[in-house]
Design an enzyme around this catalytic site. Structure first.
Site, PDB file in Angstrom:
ATOM      1  N   TYR A 142      10.712 -43.876 -14.151  1.00 33.34           N
ATOM      2  CA  TYR A 142       9.694 -44.665 -13.455  1.00 33.34           C
ATOM      3  C   TYR A 142      10.222 -46.076 -13.281  1.00 33.34           C
ATOM      4  O   TYR A 142      10.757 -46.662 -14.221  1.00 33.34           O
ATOM      5  CB  TYR A 142       8.401 -44.680 -14.274  1.00 33.34           C
ATOM      6  CG  TYR A 142       7.310 -45.576 -13.735  1.00 33.34           C
ATOM      7  CD1 TYR A 142       6.657 -45.275 -12.533  1.00 33.34           C
ATOM      8  CD2 TYR A 142       6.927 -46.731 -14.420  1.00 33.34           C
ATOM      9  CE1 TYR A 142       5.651 -46.100 -12.044  1.00 33.34           C
ATOM     10  CE2 TYR A 142       5.915 -47.554 -13.929  1.00 33.34           C
ATOM     11  CZ  TYR A 142       5.280 -47.240 -12.745  1.00 33.34           C
ATOM     12  OH  TYR A 142       4.280 -48.057 -12.266  1.00 33.34           O
ATOM     13  N   ASP A 237      17.720 -50.081 -14.771  1.00 31.80           N
ATOM     14  CA  ASP A 237      16.358 -50.549 -14.975  1.00 31.80           C
ATOM     15  C   ASP A 237      16.136 -50.643 -16.485  1.00 31.80           C
ATOM     16  O   ASP A 237      15.847 -49.642 -17.140  1.00 31.80           O
ATOM     17  CB  ASP A 237      15.367 -49.578 -14.307  1.00 31.80           C
ATOM     18  CG  ASP A 237      13.929 -50.050 -14.485  1.00 31.80           C
ATOM     19  OD1 ASP A 237      13.698 -50.996 -15.266  1.00 31.80           O
ATOM     20  OD2 ASP A 237      13.042 -49.456 -13.847  1.00 31.80           O
ATOM     21  N   LYS A 265       8.699 -56.682 -19.337  1.00 33.65           N
ATOM     22  CA  LYS A 265       8.122 -56.394 -20.648  1.00 33.65           C
ATOM     23  C   LYS A 265       8.536 -57.391 -21.738  1.00 33.65           C
ATOM     24  O   LYS A 265       7.972 -58.472 -21.799  1.00 33.65           O
ATOM     25  CB  LYS A 265       8.401 -54.941 -21.021  1.00 33.65           C
ATOM     26  CG  LYS A 265       7.740 -54.011 -19.978  1.00 33.65           C
ATOM     27  CD  LYS A 265       7.583 -52.571 -20.305  1.00 33.65           C
ATOM     28  CE  LYS A 265       6.690 -51.912 -19.263  1.00 33.65           C
ATOM     29  NZ  LYS A 265       7.244 -50.774 -18.584  1.00 33.65           N
TER      30      LYS A 265
HETATM   31  C1  LIG Z   1       7.053 -50.665 -16.982  1.00 32.55           C
HETATM   32  C2  LIG Z   1       8.241 -50.338 -16.181  1.00 32.55           C
HETATM   33  C3  LIG Z   1       8.420 -50.816 -14.871  1.00 32.55           C
HETATM   34  C4  LIG Z   1       7.325 -51.534 -14.131  1.00 32.55           C
HETATM   35  O1  LIG Z   1       6.976 -52.746 -14.709  1.00 32.55           O
HETATM   36  P1  LIG Z   1       5.535 -53.362 -14.367  1.00 32.55           P
HETATM   37  O2  LIG Z   1       5.578 -54.697 -15.044  1.00 32.55           O
HETATM   38  O3  LIG Z   1       4.530 -52.415 -14.930  1.00 32.55           O
HETATM   39  O4  LIG Z   1       5.448 -53.468 -12.900  1.00 32.55           O
HETATM   40  C5  LIG Z   1       9.618 -50.586 -14.235  1.00 32.55           C
HETATM   41  N1  LIG Z   1      10.603 -49.895 -14.841  1.00 32.55           N
HETATM   42  C6  LIG Z   1      10.463 -49.415 -16.082  1.00 32.55           C
HETATM   43  C7  LIG Z   1      11.600 -48.688 -16.706  1.00 32.55           C
HETATM   44  C8  LIG Z   1       9.285 -49.600 -16.781  1.00 32.55           C
HETATM   45  O5  LIG Z   1       9.136 -49.063 -17.995  1.00 32.55           O
END
Ligand SMILES: *Cc1c(COP(=O)(O)O)cnc(C)c1O
Length: 426
Positions: A142, A237, A265
């Site tokens: 994701y 990511d 995060k």
């Molecule tokens: C949480 C997450 C996102 C999206 O971040 P948001 O701040 O919720 O938009 C993108 N990539 C990964 C791997 C994530 O865990």
């Protein structure tokens, strides 16, 4: 008291589904979401005064637990000085330097407000840099709710994908190919055929959005090698893994240098932040240096920068990573031991402070295996734990986190709850 239920009823009148992000609604596990009043260390308190050991931790950011005193005081100080200026601040420079020092593949970095913005912008940049449009992602990974990344595979690894969400045109997801995580052979076959059309391959180096699935040996190395051969970019990511497994990215641990890294995060310390950064020649294509437009009214927000800097400062000083790993190892040993004894199929994938709990024979190494897990059992575990004051993710396919604040006491409560649940299944 039933304030959680009352608030949820009211919330649904004015907020779609009563929540501002779908997984909060408990749809996958049933029941009424808890409305949270406050947090403290490893604990979260709902509006009815119930206390929970928190293993969601805001879905990843709170590696220091709730309300770490240094983060709180940094935020308070910045609020007193002003919450937003729409002009550069010293905090942004300090934060950028901190990140570039910690993650050598990042020579320049830009801050945004969410992980979604980071991946969306990284993809735009990769497409501009390579002058190609195709993006490769992996099933079960994701990357936020970016239109072109809300795609899942069709019938096989080689299919160009259909949208995962209504409202996303097929034309958009047709520029995204979805392959299988950890399938080196499938990836190589795809690149042999299409590699010269690929702008970027984007991947979670440890997948944390289908539970937790670890990269098998050679998988990330293959992505790096093949993208170099085909002059495509590699985007890691690291929104979850950044500063979670060491002071830096998972790339520091495996020795892989991506062209672009996405962060979020943890680097926001609980405030809304994202970032993307990488090679200087690529990043220089961004406006105002280059032709790729990207902007944000609140980007690099000083309160968020202050929270992030305070968090990174504590992580650097205390190096909690070995202890987090030890705490998680002990937890996993305890629960898998109990499950084995009881003859229950429980597979736990874990790395540092993140784990995936699957009611599954395992090994769980791809999305295909993840979705074979017994989700009914997970739901009943979830409610068992909630009643005993332990808050695990309200979905079988989300990560289980621990923080620096998860003491023996807190972990003991979680371990006891899990063991007790396992015994009820015998
Ligand atoms: C949480 C997450 C996102 C999206 O971040 P948001 O701040 O919720 O938009 C993108 N990539 C990964 C791997 C994530 O865990």
């Amino acid at each position: 008291m039933k304030r959680n239920e009352d608030l949820f009823t009211r919330a649904r009148n004015t907020i779609p589904g009563g929540v501002n992000s779908p997984v909060r609604a408990f749809k996958k596990v049933g029941g009424t979401p808890r409305f949270i009043a406050k947090g403290n260390g490893p604990y979260m308190f709902d509006v009815e005064g119930n206390v929970y050991v928190d293993h969601v931790l805001s879905w990843g950011p709170l590696i220091l637990g709730h309300c770490h005193p240094e983060v709180v005081s940094a935020v308070k100080a910045q609020v007193d000085a002003g919450t937003s200026f729409g002009a550069p601040t010293e905090l942004e420079v300090l934060m950028a330097e901190e990140i570039c020092n910690a993650i050598p593949s990042i020579e320049k970095v830009r801050f945004v407000n969410s992980g979604t913005e980071a991946t969306m912008s990284a993809i735009r940049l990769a497409r501009a840099y390579t002058k190609r449009s195709l993006i490769v992602k992996f099933e079960g990974c994701y990357h936020g709710h970016v239109d072109s990344l809300l795609a899942k595979a069709g019938s096989g690894a080689m299919t160009f994908s259909l949208p995962d969400s209504s409202g996303v045109p097929r034309e958009i997801t047709s520029t995204t190919a979805v392959l299988k995580y950890n399938d080196i052979r499938g990836f190589n076959l795809f690149m042999d055929e299409n590699g010269d059309k690929v702008a970027a391959v984007i991947v979670e180096p440890v997948a944390g959005n289908m539970g937790v699935v670890l990269p098998e040996e050679g998988f990330l190395e293959t992505l790096r090698q093949s993208t170099l051969e085909h002059k495509a970019l590699l985007i890691l990511d690291e929104v979850i893994t950044g500063f979670r497994l060491c002071f830096g990215g998972f790339q520091n641990i495996v020795g892989i240098n991506p062209d672009i890294t996405c962060l979020g995060k943890i680097i926001g310390g609980g405030m809304p932040v994202g970032a993307f950064g990488g090679r200087s020649d690529i990043m220089s294509m961004l406006a105002p240096d280059g032709p790729v437009y990207q902007a944000g009214t609140l980007s690099g927000n000083p309160v968020a920068m202050a929270a992030g800097l305070a968090t990174l400062k504590v992580l650097k000083r205390e190096n909690p990573y070995p202890i987090l790993e030890k705490t998680m190892d002990e937890f996993v040993d305890e629960i898998t031991g109990a499950a084995n004894k009881a003859g229950i199929a429980l597979s736990v994938n874990h790395k540092g402070s993140m784990a995936g709990l699957f009611f599954n024979e395992g090994p769980v190494n791809s999305f295909d295996v993840v979705i074979e897990s017994d989700t009914k059992t997970y739901s009943s575990l979830f409610h068992h734990m909630l009643e005993r004051g332990v808050y695990i993710a309200p979905s079988p396919f989300e990560a289980f986190f621990i923080s620096n604040a998860h003491t023996q006491d807190a972990m003991g409560k979680t371990i006891d709850g899990m063991k007790e649940y396992i015994m009820t299944r015998v």
